[in-house]
Design an enzyme around this catalytic site. Structure first.
Site, PDB file in Angstrom:
ATOM      1  CB  SER A 143      -0.863   0.031   1.255  1.00  0.00           C
ATOM      2  OG  SER A 143      -1.466   1.311   1.412  1.00  0.00           O
ATOM      3  CE1 TYR A 156      -3.699  -2.341   5.212  1.00  0.00           C
ATOM      4  CE2 TYR A 156      -3.001  -0.121   4.616  1.00  0.00           C
ATOM      5  CZ  TYR A 156      -3.507  -1.359   4.255  1.00  0.00           C
ATOM      6  OH  TYR A 156      -3.829  -1.604   2.939  1.00  0.00           O
ATOM      7  CE  LYS A 160      -1.192  -3.864   3.159  1.00  0.00           C
ATOM      8  NZ  LYS A 160      -1.372  -5.137   2.449  1.00  0.00           N
TER       9      LYS A 160
HETATM   10  P1  NAI Z   1     -11.149  -6.298   0.919  1.00  0.00           P
HETATM   11  O1  NAI Z   1     -11.438  -6.127   2.359  1.00  0.00           O
HETATM   12  O2  NAI Z   1     -12.237  -6.098  -0.072  1.00  0.00           O
HETATM   13  O3  NAI Z   1     -10.536  -7.763   0.666  1.00  0.00           O
HETATM   14  C1  NAI Z   1      -9.613  -8.339   1.517  1.00  0.00           C
HETATM   15  C2  NAI Z   1      -9.574  -9.818   1.219  1.00  0.00           C
HETATM   16  O4  NAI Z   1      -8.670 -10.433   2.130  1.00  0.00           O
HETATM   17  C3  NAI Z   1     -10.928 -10.496   1.380  1.00  0.00           C
HETATM   18  O5  NAI Z   1     -11.140 -11.388   0.307  1.00  0.00           O
HETATM   19  C4  NAI Z   1     -10.765 -11.264   2.675  1.00  0.00           C
HETATM   20  O6  NAI Z   1     -11.529 -12.458   2.727  1.00  0.00           O
HETATM   21  C5  NAI Z   1      -9.278 -11.586   2.648  1.00  0.00           C
HETATM   22  N1  NAI Z   1      -8.789 -11.851   3.988  1.00  0.00           N
HETATM   23  C6  NAI Z   1      -8.773 -11.013   5.049  1.00  0.00           C
HETATM   24  N2  NAI Z   1      -8.285 -11.646   6.124  1.00  0.00           N
HETATM   25  C7  NAI Z   1      -7.960 -12.895   5.721  1.00  0.00           C
HETATM   26  C8  NAI Z   1      -7.417 -14.029   6.376  1.00  0.00           C
HETATM   27  N3  NAI Z   1      -7.099 -14.006   7.674  1.00  0.00           N
HETATM   28  N4  NAI Z   1      -7.213 -15.161   5.667  1.00  0.00           N
HETATM   29  C9  NAI Z   1      -7.543 -15.211   4.357  1.00  0.00           C
HETATM   30  N5  NAI Z   1      -8.069 -14.177   3.678  1.00  0.00           N
HETATM   31  C10 NAI Z   1      -8.275 -13.041   4.359  1.00  0.00           C
HETATM   32  O7  NAI Z   1      -9.927  -5.352   0.642  1.00  0.00           O
HETATM   33  P2  NAI Z   1      -9.173  -4.900  -0.701  1.00  0.00           P
HETATM   34  O8  NAI Z   1      -9.303  -3.449  -0.779  1.00  0.00           O
HETATM   35  O9  NAI Z   1      -9.549  -5.741  -1.842  1.00  0.00           O
HETATM   36  O10 NAI Z   1      -7.668  -5.227  -0.244  1.00  0.00           O
HETATM   37  C11 NAI Z   1      -6.834  -6.193  -0.856  1.00  0.00           C
HETATM   38  C12 NAI Z   1      -5.398  -5.863  -0.538  1.00  0.00           C
HETATM   39  O11 NAI Z   1      -5.087  -4.589  -1.072  1.00  0.00           O
HETATM   40  C13 NAI Z   1      -5.074  -5.791   0.947  1.00  0.00           C
HETATM   41  O12 NAI Z   1      -3.809  -6.352   1.208  1.00  0.00           O
HETATM   42  C14 NAI Z   1      -5.064  -4.297   1.215  1.00  0.00           C
HETATM   43  O13 NAI Z   1      -4.265  -3.987   2.327  1.00  0.00           O
HETATM   44  C15 NAI Z   1      -4.499  -3.784  -0.070  1.00  0.00           C
HETATM   45  N6  NAI Z   1      -4.774  -2.383  -0.345  1.00  0.00           N
HETATM   46  C16 NAI Z   1      -6.059  -1.928  -0.488  1.00  0.00           C
HETATM   47  C17 NAI Z   1      -6.279  -0.579  -0.748  1.00  0.00           C
HETATM   48  C18 NAI Z   1      -7.646   0.010  -0.931  1.00  0.00           C
HETATM   49  O14 NAI Z   1      -7.755   1.242  -0.986  1.00  0.00           O
HETATM   50  N7  NAI Z   1      -8.702  -0.776  -1.040  1.00  0.00           N
HETATM   51  C19 NAI Z   1      -5.160   0.366  -0.843  1.00  0.00           C
HETATM   52  C20 NAI Z   1      -3.874  -0.230  -0.691  1.00  0.00           C
HETATM   53  C21 NAI Z   1      -3.705  -1.546  -0.446  1.00  0.00           C
END
Ligand code: NAI
Length: 248
Positions: A143, A156, A160
């Protein structure tokens, strides 16, 4: 022939948001896909059908990345049914936001467990397959917060920033085994993770972002599939920002 045809790709947290877009984009490029889900089996199966509609194979697993046992089972069953994993996307991640003085130990630990121990468990389980193949791609979803810090996100940001360092250190260790390790650092992306951010904060984000908007998951997925592709064969240990210019 599609660029990733014959490759097997594991995407953690592939059932929604950025992970879902990555799983679909990898499938579009010809890779067979495995992903874990946590909550909705129905939703995971629906994505699996979408993926299979692109002419590739797909497997889903109810698995928590913090559990070594569940991760090892997922990796073993993926290898048994699809073949050895050669592309790993460490995407699963969570936030537990609070200013540091109000942050509980539990909030700190939860974020470190998912965002750092998770990639440890999954990478540890997958790396032997890649070493045997003499080819692999590891892409960690970081991130921009790991580069800049962010108010209310000490936990967080640590994870990252840690993932960026992990990327560089591991890239050095495995470069001569034909494996590249890179990170993609998104800016603010419209997903479930950002849907509860207050509208006023999102307005500030748009104002701070030179492109004046949030990104969408497909824009991150494009960078990830590029790093997995043969076109990225001489790129390793890098953190590629996909952030509309919010940090440069
Ligand atoms: P989201 O909350 O929609 O998806 C997160 C995913 O991780 C979900 O599918 C969830 O089931 C899975 N997950 C969470 N804990 C878990 C665990 N203990 N075991 C297995 N799976 C697990 O979030 P998003 O936005 O799609 O995030 C995806 C990645 O992108 C993350 O690493 C997040 O930190 C990163 N990110 C997101 C940003 C944003 O603005 N949405 C910005 C920068 C990075």
């Amino acid at each position: 022939m599609k660029e990733l045809q014959g490759k097997v790709c594991l995407v953690t947290g592939g059932a929604r948001g950025i992970g879902r877009a990555i799983a679909l984009a990898m499938a579009e490029s010809g890779a067979d896909i495995a992903f874990n889900y946590q909550q909705s089996r129905e939703r995971a199966e629906e994505i699996c059908r979408l993926i299979e509609g692109k002419g590739v194979r797909c497997r889903t697993f109810a698995a928590n990345v913090t559990s070594e046992e569940e991760v090892n089972r997922m990796v073993q069953e993926t290898s048994d049914s699809l073949g050895p994993i050669s592309i790993l996307v460490n995407n699963a991640g969570i936030t537990r936001d609070r200013t540091f003085m109000k942050m509980t130990r539990q909030m700190w630990d939860e974020v470190l467990e998912v965002n750092l121990d998770g990639p440890f468990n999954v990478t540890h389980a997958v790396l032997p397959c890649m070493i045997n193949l003499g080819w692999g791609r590891i892409i960690n979803i970081s991130s921009f917060v790991g580069l800049t810090g962010n108010f209310g996100q000490t936990n967080y940001a640590v994870t990252k920033g840690g993932i960026n360092s992990f990327t560089m250190a591991l890239a050095r260790e495995v470069a001569r085994k034909g494996i590249t390790v890179n990170a993609v650092a998104p800016g603010f992306i419209s997903t479930d993770m950002t849907k509860d951010v207050p509208a006023s904060v999102l307005d500030q984000v748009r104002a701070m972002t030179p492109m004046g908007r949030l990104g969408n998951p497909e824009e991150v997925a494009d960078a990830v599939t590029f790093l997995a592709s043969p076109r990225a064969s001489y790129i390793t240990g890098q953190v590629l920002s996909v952030n509309g210019g919010i940090y440069m």
